[in-house]
Scaffold this motif. Sequence first.
Motif, PDB file in Angstrom:
ATOM      1  N   GLU A   4      49.245  29.937  38.422  1.00  0.00           N
ATOM      2  CA  GLU A   4      48.718  30.671  37.276  1.00  0.00           C
ATOM      3  C   GLU A   4      47.816  31.797  37.771  1.00  0.00           C
ATOM      4  OE1 GLU A   4      46.220  29.927  33.141  1.00  0.00           O
ATOM      5  OE2 GLU A   4      46.136  28.419  34.712  1.00  0.00           O
ATOM      6  N   VAL A  30      44.872  34.522  36.516  1.00  0.00           N
ATOM      7  CA  VAL A  30      43.894  34.763  35.463  1.00  0.00           C
ATOM      8  C   VAL A  30      43.043  35.972  35.855  1.00  0.00           C
ATOM      9  CG1 VAL A  30      41.983  33.797  34.129  1.00  0.00           C
ATOM     10  CG2 VAL A  30      43.789  32.278  34.987  1.00  0.00           C
ATOM     11  N   LYS A  81      46.833  36.019  31.434  1.00  0.00           N
ATOM     12  CA  LYS A  81      45.644  35.428  30.826  1.00  0.00           C
ATOM     13  C   LYS A  81      44.412  36.236  31.230  1.00  0.00           C
ATOM     14  CE  LYS A  81      43.163  31.078  30.367  1.00  0.00           C
ATOM     15  NZ  LYS A  81      43.154  29.656  30.721  1.00  0.00           N
TER      16      LYS A  81
END
Length: 109
Positions: free
Chosen positions: A77, A79, A101
């Motif tokens: 992920e 971010v 994100k």
Amino acid sequence: MDFTVDFSEKGNYFLIKVDGEIDAYHSATFKQKSKEKLSGTSHSKYVIEMSNVTYIDSAGLGAVVSLLKEARNLKKELVLVGLQPQVRKIFEMTKLDKIVKIVDTIDEI
């Protein structure tokens, strides 16, 4: 303003701290250094801390998208943290805020 990229491992994430402008002049260095680090760490989450990034252009956005693709290929992920208003606006205008994100503080990760 000088451009720097620093890397560090935190508890449950890998931190990439960027200072300066991510533009056509600096984006290749940012992308290359970051990709090298991403493939060499076992963390499942990569955090790009951008509170000291004052400007990003299309080349910089391309570098971020490239890192996002790399993270997804590695099943990780990505971010973004602490975008200044003028930088966040660029992500919103290009709709990139819908695919990556973005949070205001490290505590929100």
